[in-house]
Design an enzyme around this catalytic site. Structure first.
Site, PDB file in Angstrom:
ATOM      1  N   LEU A 189      30.882 -66.378   6.018  1.00  0.00           N
ATOM      2  CA  LEU A 189      32.120 -66.579   5.234  1.00  0.00           C
ATOM      3  C   LEU A 189      32.899 -67.746   5.810  1.00  0.00           C
ATOM      4  O   LEU A 189      33.187 -67.745   7.007  1.00  0.00           O
ATOM      5  CB  LEU A 189      33.033 -65.353   5.380  1.00  0.00           C
ATOM      6  CG  LEU A 189      32.675 -64.050   4.704  1.00  0.00           C
ATOM      7  CD1 LEU A 189      33.668 -62.988   5.161  1.00  0.00           C
ATOM      8  CD2 LEU A 189      32.739 -64.193   3.192  1.00  0.00           C
ATOM      9  N   HIS A 190      33.252 -68.709   5.001  1.00  0.00           N
ATOM     10  CA  HIS A 190      34.122 -69.776   5.526  1.00  0.00           C
ATOM     11  C   HIS A 190      34.996 -70.442   4.472  1.00  0.00           C
ATOM     12  O   HIS A 190      35.777 -71.329   4.797  1.00  0.00           O
ATOM     13  CB  HIS A 190      33.305 -70.841   6.247  1.00  0.00           C
ATOM     14  CG  HIS A 190      32.508 -71.720   5.322  1.00  0.00           C
ATOM     15  ND1 HIS A 190      31.312 -71.336   4.782  1.00  0.00           N
ATOM     16  CD2 HIS A 190      32.755 -72.958   4.830  1.00  0.00           C
ATOM     17  CE1 HIS A 190      30.852 -72.296   4.007  1.00  0.00           C
ATOM     18  NE2 HIS A 190      31.708 -73.298   4.002  1.00  0.00           N
TER      19      HIS A 190
END
Ligand code: UD1
Ligand code: UDP
Length: 344
Positions: A195-196
């Site tokens: 996740l980013h």
């Protein structure tokens, strides 16, 4: 030919690897690293594992606001492009390094080739969407990975300078297949998560909500954490459920090994949606839309809202169909170099 490749962020090193190798068989390549990503595990490790020569120049711009970071890159690139006098500039994907490479080169009248052209999320709240549009409209030759990308380019009047080449990451994945490590995490299976995206991770409440929901999946989730996300977790003291195992950002070889043994992928990464498909893994994408629409149309990728009331159940029960058509092509680097030589 004197070719200048401009990169700066993790997914760009991965795309550069196979193309650089192919180009250097016949041409002079110079690599400028903008310094957008700088941790060893986000940068140098990828040059080592993908056997890319060290960058000739590193602008070391580091992190910063959108405008600040891009402005520093343009300033550094302009000076170096004037000195190097390349025949062609290559830029990759949709990061701020891509945007800066295009702005600096177009104003100096240096021909630009955009690799991974034609992707659109139609979501302007992503900085990448602006970066892609500027790149496609300033570049002189567009290498599109998929037929859907060609349609997007046609809709913007850019078809005449577009070529369907396939996706360069097919070659990156192939390059490391013989080096993959064995399954070190779990005999009983795991999900792999990354996740980013700012709209998912910059809001600590949203991140907290996601972790609390994922607690209900009684399965190990391996989570190599992007530094952006780690900072939010630390700064906000967000607690992580026991079933989620946080690990450092992984090298490309280790990460492809993690994909190989994962049961499912959970992500908001662009590159990982493709890799999940190519590796035959079901992918749950925590985003409202995707540029990689073919993976969704094929039934192998499923878009899910983090606030969906039924998130856990949807992740557990998601199953792709048996059919798995080839979407991203083969031997893409060779094809691209042939096209560059024909065009120049
Ligand atoms: C960038 C790209 C995104 C891409 C992603 C790949 C833009 C606008 N975004 O997002 O398209 O999907 O890279 O990973 O270009 N940081 C470190 N060490 C590093 C790099 C970053 O600690 O080596 C931290 C810093 O706190 C920094 C933050 O991560 O402020 C964000 O980095 P940045 O490069 O601005 O954006 P990404 O989220 O990495
Ligand atoms: N990746 C990696 N190690 C990790 C996480 C991701 O090697 O710990 C690779 C992944 O295989 C993919 C690429 O990084 O090829 C995706 O980059 P990222 O998610 O940073 O950016 P995006 O593709 O969303 O632009």
């Amino acid at each position: 030919m004197k070719i200048l490749s401009i990169v700066g962020a993790r997914p760009q090193f991965i795309k550069l690897g196979p193309l650089s190798r192919e180009l250097r068989k016949k041409h002079d390549e110079i690599i400028i690293h903008t310094g957008q990503h700088y941790d060893y595990s986000m940068s140098e490790l990828f040059f080592n594992q993908l056997e890319i020569p060290a960058p000739d120049i590193n602008l070391e711009v580091g992190s910063g606001g959108q405008g600040e970071q891009t402005a520093k890159m343009i300033t550094g690139l302009e000076k170096n492009i004037i000195e190097i006098k390349p025949d062609i500039v290559l830029c990759f994907g949709d990061t701020n390094s891509t945007l800066a490479a295009c702005i600096a080169s177009v104003k100096l009248f240096v021909p630009i080739i955009h690799i991974e052209a034609g992707l659109r999320s139609f979501n302007r709240s992503m900085p990448e969407e602006t970066n892609r549009i500027v790149a496609d409209h300033t570049a002189n030759l567009l290498f599109a990975p998929t037929p859907a990308a060609i349609i997007n380019l046609r809709n913007e009047g850019l078809e005449a300078k577009s070529i369907l080449t396939g996706d360069i990451m097919v070659d990156s994945i192939a390059f490391v297949q013989s080096k993959l490590s064995s399954n070190i995490y779990s005999e009983t299976g795991y999900f792999l998560m990354t996740l980013h995206r700012p709209y998912n991770v910059d809001n600590p409440d949203k991140l907290n909500h996601l972790f609390n929901s994922l607690k209900n999946i009684e399965k190990l989730i391996i989570f190599p954490v992007h530094p952006r996300t780690l900072k939010i977790i630390h700064d906000n003291k967000i607690s992580i459920p026991e079933t989620i195992k946080l690990i450092e950002p992984q090298g490309y070889v280790e990460f492809q090994g993690l994909i190989k043994y994962a049961d499912k992928i959970i992500t908001d990464s662009g590159g990982l949606q493709k890799e999940a498909y190519i590796s035959g893994k079901p992918c749950i994408t925590l985003r409202p839309e995707t540029e990689w629409i073919e993976t969704v149309d094929s039934g192998w990728n499923f878009l899910l809202n983090i606030y969906d009331n039924n998130l856990t159940n949807k992740i557990i029960t998601f199953e792709p169909p048996v059919s798995h058509p080839e979407i991203f092509g083969l031997n893409v680097a060779q094809r691209m170099v042939n096209e560059i030589e024909n065009w120049f």
